[in-house]
Design a protein around this motif. Sequence first.
Motif, PDB file in Angstrom:
ATOM      1  N   GLU A 166       0.894  -1.298   0.084  1.00 31.32           N
ATOM      2  CA  GLU A 166       0.168  -0.028  -0.250  1.00 31.32           C
ATOM      3  C   GLU A 166       0.904   1.218  -0.005  1.00 31.32           C
ATOM      4  OE1 GLU A 166      -3.545   2.207   2.626  1.00 31.32           O
ATOM      5  OE2 GLU A 166      -2.693   0.499   3.178  1.00 31.32           O
ATOM      6  N   VAL A 167       0.549   2.266  -0.751  1.00 27.48           N
ATOM      7  CA  VAL A 167       1.306   3.509  -0.891  1.00 27.48           C
ATOM      8  C   VAL A 167       0.322   4.637  -0.837  1.00 27.48           C
ATOM      9  CG1 VAL A 167       2.987   2.731  -2.306  1.00 27.48           C
ATOM     10  CG2 VAL A 167       1.190   3.785  -3.474  1.00 27.48           C
ATOM     11  N   LEU A 168       0.869   5.708  -0.189  1.00 28.81           N
ATOM     12  CA  LEU A 168       0.050   6.644  -0.061  1.00 28.81           C
ATOM     13  C   LEU A 168       0.950   8.119  -0.076  1.00 28.81           C
ATOM     14  CD1 LEU A 168       0.097   7.967   3.297  1.00 28.81           C
ATOM     15  CD2 LEU A 168      -0.894   5.834   3.500  1.00 28.81           C
ATOM     16  N   VAL A 169       0.215   9.193  -0.129  1.00 27.99           N
ATOM     17  CA  VAL A 169       1.123  10.558  -0.318  1.00 27.99           C
ATOM     18  C   VAL A 169       0.798  11.324   0.824  1.00 27.99           C
ATOM     19  CG1 VAL A 169       1.634  12.635  -1.502  1.00 27.99           C
ATOM     20  CG2 VAL A 169       1.191  10.383  -2.806  1.00 27.99           C
ATOM     21  N   LEU A 170       1.708  11.601   1.674  1.00 21.11           N
ATOM     22  CA  LEU A 170       1.350  12.778   2.676  1.00 21.11           C
ATOM     23  C   LEU A 170       1.613  14.116   2.251  1.00 21.11           C
ATOM     24  CD1 LEU A 170       2.752  11.012   6.184  1.00 21.11           C
ATOM     25  CD2 LEU A 170       0.449  11.422   5.224  1.00 21.11           C
ATOM     26  N   ASN A 171       0.838  15.101   2.441  1.00 20.51           N
ATOM     27  CA  ASN A 171       1.277  16.500   2.067  1.00 20.51           C
ATOM     28  C   ASN A 171       2.055  17.215   3.334  1.00 20.51           C
ATOM     29  OD1 ASN A 171      -0.767  17.204   3.972  1.00 20.51           O
ATOM     30  ND2 ASN A 171      -2.459  17.658   2.408  1.00 20.51           N
ATOM     31  N   ASP A 172       2.189  18.768   2.963  1.00 18.85           N
ATOM     32  CA  ASP A 172       3.000  19.293   3.914  1.00 18.85           C
ATOM     33  C   ASP A 172       2.541  19.322   5.416  1.00 18.85           C
ATOM     34  OD1 ASP A 172       5.214  19.535   1.981  1.00 18.85           O
ATOM     35  OD2 ASP A 172       4.363  21.295   1.417  1.00 18.85           O
ATOM     36  N   ARG A 173       1.027  19.251   5.240  1.00 22.89           N
ATOM     37  CA  ARG A 173       0.408  19.391   6.756  1.00 22.89           C
ATOM     38  C   ARG A 173       0.393  17.994   7.388  1.00 22.89           C
ATOM     39  NH1 ARG A 173      -2.384  21.518   2.551  1.00 22.89           N
ATOM     40  NH2 ARG A 173      -3.998  20.008   2.688  1.00 22.89           N
ATOM     41  N   GLU A 181      -2.104  16.464  -5.772  1.00 19.54           N
ATOM     42  CA  GLU A 181      -1.258  17.327  -4.766  1.00 19.54           C
ATOM     43  C   GLU A 181      -0.027  16.798  -4.377  1.00 19.54           C
ATOM     44  OE1 GLU A 181      -2.002  19.051  -0.292  1.00 19.54           O
ATOM     45  OE2 GLU A 181      -3.361  17.656  -1.157  1.00 19.54           O
ATOM     46  N   GLU A 182       1.167  17.423  -4.374  1.00 20.49           N
ATOM     47  CA  GLU A 182       2.437  17.303  -4.372  1.00 20.49           C
ATOM     48  C   GLU A 182       2.435  16.408  -2.621  1.00 20.49           C
ATOM     49  OE1 GLU A 182       5.676  19.601  -5.539  1.00 20.49           O
ATOM     50  OE2 GLU A 182       4.603  19.748  -7.561  1.00 20.49           O
ATOM     51  N   GLY A 183       3.106  15.789  -2.532  1.00 26.07           N
ATOM     52  CA  GLY A 183       3.779  15.323  -0.865  1.00 26.07           C
ATOM     53  C   GLY A 183       4.772  14.327  -1.131  1.00 26.07           C
ATOM     54  N   GLU A 184       5.037  13.415   0.063  1.00 27.98           N
ATOM     55  CA  GLU A 184       5.988  12.618   0.370  1.00 27.98           C
ATOM     56  C   GLU A 184       5.314  11.107   0.215  1.00 27.98           C
ATOM     57  OE1 GLU A 184       9.160  11.025   3.471  1.00 27.98           O
ATOM     58  OE2 GLU A 184       8.081  12.570   4.053  1.00 27.98           O
ATOM     59  N   LEU A 185       6.061  10.199  -0.509  1.00 27.33           N
ATOM     60  CA  LEU A 185       5.278   8.989  -0.743  1.00 27.33           C
ATOM     61  C   LEU A 185       5.669   7.965   0.342  1.00 27.33           C
ATOM     62  CD1 LEU A 185       4.028   6.982  -2.601  1.00 27.33           C
ATOM     63  CD2 LEU A 185       6.188   6.286  -3.456  1.00 27.33           C
ATOM     64  N   CYS A 186       4.795   7.436   0.991  1.00 26.60           N
ATOM     65  CA  CYS A 186       4.787   6.524   2.197  1.00 26.60           C
ATOM     66  C   CYS A 186       4.457   5.009   1.698  1.00 26.60           C
ATOM     67  CB  CYS A 186       4.087   7.016   3.339  1.00 26.60           C
ATOM     68  SG  CYS A 186       4.597   8.733   3.951  1.00 26.60           S
ATOM     69  N   VAL A 187       4.912   4.198   2.308  1.00 29.02           N
ATOM     70  CA  VAL A 187       4.829   2.794   1.843  1.00 29.02           C
ATOM     71  C   VAL A 187       4.663   2.025   3.136  1.00 29.02           C
ATOM     72  CG1 VAL A 187       5.827   0.925   0.665  1.00 29.02           C
ATOM     73  CG2 VAL A 187       6.464   3.210  -0.108  1.00 29.02           C
ATOM     74  N   ARG A 188       3.795   1.032   3.045  1.00 33.63           N
ATOM     75  CA  ARG A 188       3.525  -0.050   3.907  1.00 33.63           C
ATOM     76  C   ARG A 188       3.249  -1.409   3.258  1.00 33.63           C
ATOM     77  NH1 ARG A 188      -1.256  -1.942   5.539  1.00 33.63           N
ATOM     78  NH2 ARG A 188      -0.141  -2.608   7.518  1.00 33.63           N
ATOM     79  N   THR A 221       9.426   7.669   2.504  1.00 35.21           N
ATOM     80  CA  THR A 221      10.605   7.456   1.385  1.00 35.21           C
ATOM     81  C   THR A 221      11.467   8.557   1.369  1.00 35.21           C
ATOM     82  OG1 THR A 221       9.106   8.220  -0.309  1.00 35.21           O
ATOM     83  CG2 THR A 221       9.176   5.638   0.321  1.00 35.21           C
ATOM     84  N   GLY A 222      10.965   9.920   1.645  1.00 40.17           N
ATOM     85  CA  GLY A 222      11.815  10.852   1.263  1.00 40.17           C
ATOM     86  C   GLY A 222      11.534  11.441  -0.110  1.00 40.17           C
ATOM     87  N   TYR A 235       6.868  10.326 -10.071  1.00 40.57           N
ATOM     88  CA  TYR A 235       7.786  10.772  -9.404  1.00 40.57           C
ATOM     89  C   TYR A 235       8.314  12.324  -9.526  1.00 40.57           C
ATOM     90  CZ  TYR A 235      12.677  10.642  -7.501  1.00 40.57           C
ATOM     91  OH  TYR A 235      13.971  11.012  -6.864  1.00 40.57           O
ATOM     92  N   LEU A 236       8.580  12.975  -8.597  1.00 41.33           N
ATOM     93  CA  LEU A 236       8.870  14.440  -8.652  1.00 41.33           C
ATOM     94  C   LEU A 236      10.412  14.810  -8.342  1.00 41.33           C
ATOM     95  CD1 LEU A 236       5.617  16.063  -7.329  1.00 41.33           C
ATOM     96  CD2 LEU A 236       6.096  15.508  -9.912  1.00 41.33           C
ATOM     97  N   GLY A 237      10.841  14.011  -7.571  1.00 39.73           N
ATOM     98  CA  GLY A 237      12.066  14.122  -7.007  1.00 39.73           C
ATOM     99  C   GLY A 237      12.402  13.859  -5.684  1.00 39.73           C
ATOM    100  N   ARG A 238      13.388  14.028  -5.102  1.00 36.81           N
ATOM    101  CA  ARG A 238      13.869  13.640  -3.694  1.00 36.81           C
ATOM    102  C   ARG A 238      13.694  15.227  -2.959  1.00 36.81           C
ATOM    103  NH1 ARG A 238      14.293   9.727  -1.048  1.00 36.81           N
ATOM    104  NH2 ARG A 238      15.716  10.422   0.428  1.00 36.81           N
ATOM    105  N   ARG A 239      13.222  14.751  -1.412  1.00 37.87           N
ATOM    106  CA  ARG A 239      12.951  16.072  -0.501  1.00 37.87           C
ATOM    107  C   ARG A 239      14.469  16.810  -0.748  1.00 37.87           C
ATOM    108  NH1 ARG A 239      10.739  14.279   4.998  1.00 37.87           N
ATOM    109  NH2 ARG A 239      12.446  13.027   4.782  1.00 37.87           N
ATOM    110  N   ASP A 240      15.427  16.157  -0.771  1.00 41.00           N
ATOM    111  CA  ASP A 240      16.790  16.712  -0.498  1.00 41.00           C
ATOM    112  C   ASP A 240      17.086  17.365  -1.966  1.00 41.00           C
ATOM    113  OD1 ASP A 240      17.337  14.259  -1.776  1.00 41.00           O
ATOM    114  OD2 ASP A 240      18.604  13.679  -0.076  1.00 41.00           O
ATOM    115  N   SER A 241      16.448  17.201  -2.952  1.00 41.04           N
ATOM    116  CA  SER A 241      16.840  17.677  -4.094  1.00 41.04           C
ATOM    117  C   SER A 241      15.975  18.999  -4.346  1.00 41.04           C
ATOM    118  CB  SER A 241      16.711  16.886  -5.335  1.00 41.04           C
ATOM    119  OG  SER A 241      15.143  16.685  -5.730  1.00 41.04           O
TER     120      SER A 241
END
Length: 354
Positions: A166-173, A181-188, A221-222, A235-241
């Motif tokens: 299962e994957v989901l996206v967490l936004n900045d909030r 809506e852009e956000g960080e991909l999370c996986v379980r 995942t970052g 995929y939009l890129g790494r948080r650190d990019s």
Amino acid sequence: MMSHRAALSFINWSYACFQVQSTDRVSNHAPLHFDLSIFDIFTTIKAGATVILVPPNLSAFAINLADFIEKERISIWYSVPLVLTQLVLRGHLQRHQFHHLRCVLFAGEVFTIKYLRQLMSQIPHAKYYNLYGPTETNVCTYYQLEEIPPEAVDVIPIGKACANTEVLVLNDRGEIADFDEEGELCVRGPSLMTGYWGMPEQTQAVIVPYPKQPSLSMYRTGDRVKQALDGHYFYLGRRDSLIKSRGYRIELGEIETVIGHHPKVEEVAVIPIAHEHTGNEIKAVVVRQAGSQLNERDLLPYCAKHLPKYMIPSIEFQSALPKTSTGKVDRTLLRQQHINSNFNGIKYIPISDN
């Protein structure tokens, strides 16, 4: 720390998804310390198929690698995109029919569209899959490619979640993101790592409660992504990019995509260079196509045509980009080389405020 259970979960999924048969001949190109090799070896063993060990020295000679794929009648190929790009550029693929090659899998980095399109046109009978997933999850999403439109220049989707994930996206909030809506991909799921060996703080930073059921956990995942209305993730890129320069938020991967689409560019890596006044300067390290005379006077106007002014990088040309042992661009080493080059007279073109 990847458990046997996590590896087996991936093996069972990939065996079913790609319909690996006992008659298949599967390449093992990845080093054994790279998670791509789990498919090469253990999914192949599950099917009772044949593992074809690819000699490491063949990677330096694409024309010999192409001959090897044909001679060994490889039916399933799995590697990082760089290897497939070299086959397109230097493998003289038109010399072979590759009748046995039915499935091409790639993962690890973004596959430049112009080279992927060429590969698919030269070996049109194969099925192509973009596999995505950090080592901590192995593959967690996948996307089967169809024909790529000639006008397409953007990155291809990383697809939808694997059957056991299962994957989901967490936004900045910290909320589950909406479509587009852009956000960080999370996986379980069962293919998730146990944690980082001997690093409990780092483990706790990325293994966090699952919002829908806090008693369960998931991996952050970052990686920044968004989900399209058709359900596929991009995929939009790494948080650190995602950096700030002159007050602007800039995604380095967007610059790489634009420059990489130039017909005379073979490879490009865009890196941030810390600057006390602007926050970061942006540098594009470019490898020209063989025989090309491409220079800054050609490439900077091209960037100005396709990028906003604040995203136009300084340009440096090199004969090759440094690679890690797994075949990816070594961005850490590239940045260190630039830091050292400031003391060795290598040309640096600063970005003009005008």
